[in-house]
Design a protein around this motif. Structure first.
Motif, mmCIF file in Angstrom:
data_model
loop_
_atom_site.group_PDB
_atom_site.id
_atom_site.type_symbol
_atom_site.label_atom_id
_atom_site.label_comp_id
_atom_site.label_asym_id
_atom_site.label_seq_id
_atom_site.Cartn_x
_atom_site.Cartn_y
_atom_site.Cartn_z
ATOM 1 N N SER A 74 0.938 -1.250 0.061
ATOM 2 C CA SER A 74 0.066 -0.023 -0.007
ATOM 3 C C SER A 74 0.914 1.130 -0.051
ATOM 4 O O SER A 74 1.641 1.336 0.872
ATOM 5 N N PRO A 75 0.689 2.150 -0.922
ATOM 6 C CA PRO A 75 1.422 3.632 -0.928
ATOM 7 C C PRO A 75 0.949 4.257 0.439
ATOM 8 O O PRO A 75 1.774 5.121 0.608
ATOM 9 N N VAL A 76 0.078 4.013 0.722
ATOM 10 C CA VAL A 76 -0.315 4.781 2.107
ATOM 11 C C VAL A 76 0.645 4.685 3.237
ATOM 12 O O VAL A 76 0.999 5.658 3.950
ATOM 13 N N ARG A 77 1.302 3.447 3.239
ATOM 14 C CA ARG A 77 2.218 3.097 4.398
ATOM 15 C C ARG A 77 3.619 3.280 4.035
ATOM 16 O O ARG A 77 4.523 2.943 4.797
ATOM 17 N N HIS A 78 3.833 3.975 2.910
ATOM 18 C CA HIS A 78 5.309 4.006 2.617
ATOM 19 C C HIS A 78 5.526 5.415 1.614
ATOM 20 O O HIS A 78 4.804 6.226 1.710
ATOM 21 N N ARG A 79 6.588 5.393 1.363
ATOM 22 C CA ARG A 79 7.005 6.647 0.583
ATOM 23 C C ARG A 79 6.101 6.952 -0.614
ATOM 24 O O ARG A 79 6.140 5.993 -1.501
ATOM 25 N N PHE A 80 5.841 8.156 -0.698
ATOM 26 C CA PHE A 80 4.876 8.629 -1.797
ATOM 27 C C PHE A 80 5.653 10.008 -2.364
ATOM 28 O O PHE A 80 6.473 10.475 -1.683
ATOM 29 N N THR A 81 5.377 10.296 -3.403
ATOM 30 C CA THR A 81 5.868 11.546 -4.029
ATOM 31 C C THR A 81 4.825 12.650 -4.096
ATOM 32 O O THR A 81 3.783 12.371 -4.571
ATOM 33 N N ILE A 82 5.313 13.953 -3.791
ATOM 34 C CA ILE A 82 4.331 15.097 -4.142
ATOM 35 C C ILE A 82 4.919 15.683 -5.107
ATOM 36 O O ILE A 82 5.968 16.144 -5.353
ATOM 37 N N PRO A 83 3.715 16.122 -5.944
ATOM 38 C CA PRO A 83 4.248 16.993 -7.452
ATOM 39 C C PRO A 83 4.785 18.329 -6.933
ATOM 40 O O PRO A 83 4.046 18.848 -6.289
ATOM 41 N N ASP A 84 5.864 18.831 -7.684
ATOM 42 C CA ASP A 84 6.151 20.130 -7.625
ATOM 43 C C ASP A 84 5.678 20.765 -8.655
ATOM 44 O O ASP A 84 6.510 20.896 -9.767
ATOM 45 N N LEU A 85 4.461 21.142 -8.926
ATOM 46 C CA LEU A 85 4.003 21.953 -10.013
ATOM 47 C C LEU A 85 4.377 23.149 -10.298
ATOM 48 O O LEU A 85 4.471 24.039 -9.310
ATOM 49 N N ARG A 86 4.458 23.405 -11.564
ATOM 50 C CA ARG A 86 4.874 24.860 -11.914
ATOM 51 C C ARG A 86 3.678 25.804 -11.911
ATOM 52 O O ARG A 86 3.855 27.108 -12.004
ATOM 53 N N GLY A 87 2.348 25.348 -11.903
ATOM 54 C CA GLY A 87 1.420 26.141 -11.925
ATOM 55 C C GLY A 87 0.229 25.504 -10.935
ATOM 56 O O GLY A 87 0.520 24.529 -10.307
ATOM 57 N N PRO A 88 -0.848 26.205 -10.747
ATOM 58 C CA PRO A 88 -1.862 25.755 -9.715
ATOM 59 C C PRO A 88 -2.590 24.663 -10.494
ATOM 60 O O PRO A 88 -2.578 24.188 -11.825
ATOM 61 N N ILE A 89 -3.440 23.916 -9.546
ATOM 62 C CA ILE A 89 -4.352 22.909 -10.000
ATOM 63 C C ILE A 89 -5.795 23.574 -10.140
ATOM 64 O O ILE A 89 -6.323 24.175 -9.261
ATOM 65 N N LEU A 90 -6.379 23.001 -11.450
ATOM 66 C CA LEU A 90 -7.927 23.243 -11.453
ATOM 67 C C LEU A 90 -8.642 22.100 -11.087
ATOM 68 O O LEU A 90 -8.563 21.059 -11.716
ATOM 69 N N LEU A 91 -9.409 22.348 -9.980
ATOM 70 C CA LEU A 91 -10.442 21.242 -9.635
ATOM 71 C C LEU A 91 -11.716 21.516 -9.710
ATOM 72 O O LEU A 91 -12.173 22.504 -9.740
ATOM 73 N N ILE A 92 -12.337 20.592 -10.722
ATOM 74 C CA ILE A 92 -13.737 20.740 -10.823
ATOM 75 C C ILE A 92 -14.686 19.537 -10.113
ATOM 76 O O ILE A 92 -14.413 18.517 -10.323
ATOM 77 N N ASP A 93 -15.401 20.153 -9.374
ATOM 78 C CA ASP A 93 -16.326 19.142 -8.367
ATOM 79 C C ASP A 93 -17.343 19.829 -8.146
ATOM 80 O O ASP A 93 -17.473 20.791 -7.402
ATOM 81 N N ASP A 94 -18.827 19.261 -8.297
ATOM 82 C CA ASP A 94 -19.962 19.982 -7.968
ATOM 83 C C ASP A 94 -20.320 19.911 -6.477
ATOM 84 O O ASP A 94 -21.199 20.661 -6.231
ATOM 85 N N GLU A 95 -19.490 19.179 -5.642
ATOM 86 C CA GLU A 95 -20.011 19.075 -4.165
ATOM 87 C C GLU A 95 -19.003 20.015 -3.454
ATOM 88 O O GLU A 95 -17.797 19.817 -3.543
ATOM 89 N N SER A 96 -19.555 20.793 -2.726
ATOM 90 C CA SER A 96 -18.826 21.872 -1.984
ATOM 91 C C SER A 96 -17.732 21.333 -1.004
ATOM 92 O O SER A 96 -16.451 21.785 -0.803
#
Length: 606
Positions: free
Chosen positions: A460-482
């Motif tokens: 499981s990746p939850v219990r071990h090392r995972f990678t955080i993206p170092d993005l050059r720009g923001p993330i556009l999130l589209i979801d209808d639930e607040s």
């Protein structure tokens, strides 16, 4: 009507009519031919007799017979369009017609049989018996027609032979009587066989129809169950997804503080519930054909090591011995799917074993490898061996103890068995234990198999090392639930990621047209698959990328389990995550979509 029909009439009132209709259809099919043949024989016999006996009245008899045959030939007749309820009427009508033809023929022997012209008498008798026997056979399906046609004609012949006397005539009369009896006996037997065959045919048709109805009902029930599970699963996944995101954000915010222990307990409960939902999702994904095997040469020991690591703690908690023996064998299979099969079998064995233990071994058998999972558990009764692969079926768990799972593990094993073409065999002795065997093709050892990476991928990746993206720009999130927008924003901002969260396509267009988006383009498009009012998130993401010429990758998140929708996502090639999504899984997926060189590592052990 035969006894067999009488027996079935009590069960099905229409059966007798259906059989009678078939019999009527059979006799009417050859009606014209039979009548024409009868007149032809009569005409030939009259002409032959006239030249030898010189009876003027023979031509008058032939004219009467022709009129009767013509009436029988031109009379209204049964057709396939006739209602079945009218079958008795047409059966009686046909019997009257052929009886009339026979009665018109019956007087002829009284004048054609002679004691002086033995050749004429013999020829006449043979022709009458031969033509009569063949004609009666055509009437076997209807007993009234058979007797109505046969009795008058043969009675006239036999009576004429006896009346005129002589040894030859008496012999011919006896021969005709025997022929009459044997022909009627054969006719009754054949009528019974025909009737019985029709009864069996109609019963088989009725059984086939009922079976088709049951199959259709089962398919409807299965489809309704699938729709129910899909809807229920989606509706449950939405709040679970929000809980998981809020919990992950809280856990990250409390890192290093005493309160983090409670957050960790919360996340363990969320993970448990999420695992149950994922199990139901696996069924839908397998049924939808979304799971595509990627077989390769695989070292079994590379699977056995993570299997031991995963279940050793569970075995220790129950004071059971878990023996997973190294084999050195290689097989040709999909690593992830084969591991899933083995893990489900080991998990199932541990649940139903109270003392002793579970053993996993691999044995070479020619070009095949037998992978066996043996336990010393409660065993399975022979009557239950087929049912254990049914969904939600569990032995000895009438109270649905949640600690013993949902009863889907073996159902998934069977589906994966069909998908991978790895047959599953099971042997069990109640009270002694059970052995599940997977039959897998053997493969040659390969130096290219990444054994170390395989171990890492399966855990499981939850219990071990995972990678955080170092993005050059923001993330556009589209979801209808607040709630999900707020939870996702809180989580990603906790890892120093910039997020613009919107509810629909129109708001996303505004965000993309904002001057800030022109100066600093979005680096990732994160979209829910099912938006409000039935809007398709995949279509929304693809339209936005095309309209604004975005080079940012698209990542879908969904709680959808409907097979047809999952097939569409798979066909698109767009990566998708299934709710509830853990923080580690989300961040790892985003990092894999980010440009190389723009990632940073993070580790959290739990």
């Amino acid at each position: 009507m035969s006894d067999i029909v009488s027996k079935h009439l009590a069960v099905d009132a229409t059966l007798g009519l259906r059989i009678l209709r078939e019999h009527v259809a059979s006799v009417y099919a050859g009606h014209s031919t039979a009548i024409l043949a009868h007149f032809g024989f009569a005409a030939a016999l009259a002409i032959f007799s006239y030249s030898r006996l010189d009876y003027p009245w023979l031509m008058w008899w032939l004219l009467v017979l022709a009129a009767v045959d013509l009436y029988a030939l031109l009379a209204p007749r049964w057709t396939p369009a006739t209602p079945m309820s009218d079958s008795p009427y047409w059966a009686r009508k046909y019997a009257r017609l052929v009886t009339m033809v026979s009665v018109a023929t019956a007087p002829a022997p009284l004048f054609l049989v002679s004691t002086t012209d033995l050749v004429m008498t013999t020829v006449f008798t043979v022709v009458i018996i031969g033509s009569w026997t063949r004609a009666v056979q055509a009437r076997w399906p209807l007993k009234p027609a058979m007797f109505g046609y046969g009795v008058p004609m043969m009675t006239g012949l036999i009576a004429a032979l006896v009346w005129h006397g002589s040894a030859l005539n008496w012999f011919l009369a006896a021969f005709g009587t025997v022929n009459l009896v044997l022909t009627f006996r054969a006719g009754l037997q054949e009528n019974r066989r025909l009737t019985e065959s029709l009864v069996l045919r109609f019963e088989n048709e009725a059984l086939a129809a009922r079976l088709s109805e049951q199959i259709a009902a089962t398919e409807r029930a299965s489809a309704e169950k699938t729709r129910f599970l899909a809807t229920a699963s989606h509706d449950l996944r939405q709040p679970m997804h929000a809980i998981a995101l809020f919990g992950a954000a809280l856990e990250n915010a409390l890192d290093g503080r005493p309160e983090v222990k409670n957050a960790e307990r919360l996340m363990r409960a969320v993970d448990t519930l999420g695992a149950s939902l994922n199990t139901m999702l696996d069924i839908s994904r397998l049924d939808a054909g979304v799971v595509v095997p990627d077989p390769c040469a695989l070292e079994l020991d590379a699977l056995f090591r993570p299997l031991n690591h995963t279940f050793s703690a569970q075995a220790d908690q129950k004071n059971l011995q878990l023996r997973i023996r190294a084999s050195g064998l290689w097989v040709h299979s999909d690593p992830q799917l084969l591991y899933r099969m083995l893990s489900n079998l080991v998990d199932n064995a541990l649940k139903y074993t109270q003392q002793g233990g579970v053993t996993v071994t691999a044995l070479a058998r020619g070009d095949l490898v037998w992978i066996e999972v043996r336990d010393t558990g409660i065993g399975i009764a022979p009557a239950q061996l087929e049912r254990i692969f049914e969904e939600f079926y569990q032995i000895g768990n009438p109270g649905r103890d949640r600690s013993r799972g949902l009863g889907i593990g073996l159902s998934i094993v069977q589906r994966l068995s069909h998908l991978l073409a790895h047959p599953v065999q099971v042997r069990s002795r109640p009270g002694r234990g059970t052995c599940f065997r997977l039959v897998v093709p053997m493969a040659k050892a390969s130096l290219d198999a990444p054994a170390d990476l395989l171990l890492q991928d399966l855990e499981s990746p939850v219990r071990h090392r995972f990678t955080i993206p170092d993005l050059r720009g923001p993330i556009l999130l589209i979801d209808d639930e607040s709630e999900i927008r707020e939870a996702m924003t809180a989580l990603l901002q906790g890892y120093s990621l910039d997020v613009v969260a919107v509810a629909n396509e129109a708001a996303a267009v505004e965000a993309l047209m904002h001057p800030d988006a022109q100066a600093k383009p979005f680096a990732l498009l994160l979209c829910d698959y099912r938006l409000a009012d039935g809007v398709d998130g995949l279509d929304v993401g693809q339209r936005l990328r095309e309209r604004f010429q975005l080079h940012a990758p698209l990542l879908l998140i969904t709680g959808e389990t409907a097979p047809e929708r999952l097939q569409r996502v798979r066909a698109s090639g767009v990566p998708v995550l299934f709710k509830p999504v853990s923080a580690a899984t989300l961040l790892q997926a985003m990092a894999e979509l980010a440009p190389a060189g723009h990632r940073r590592a993070h580790r959290r052990d739990k």
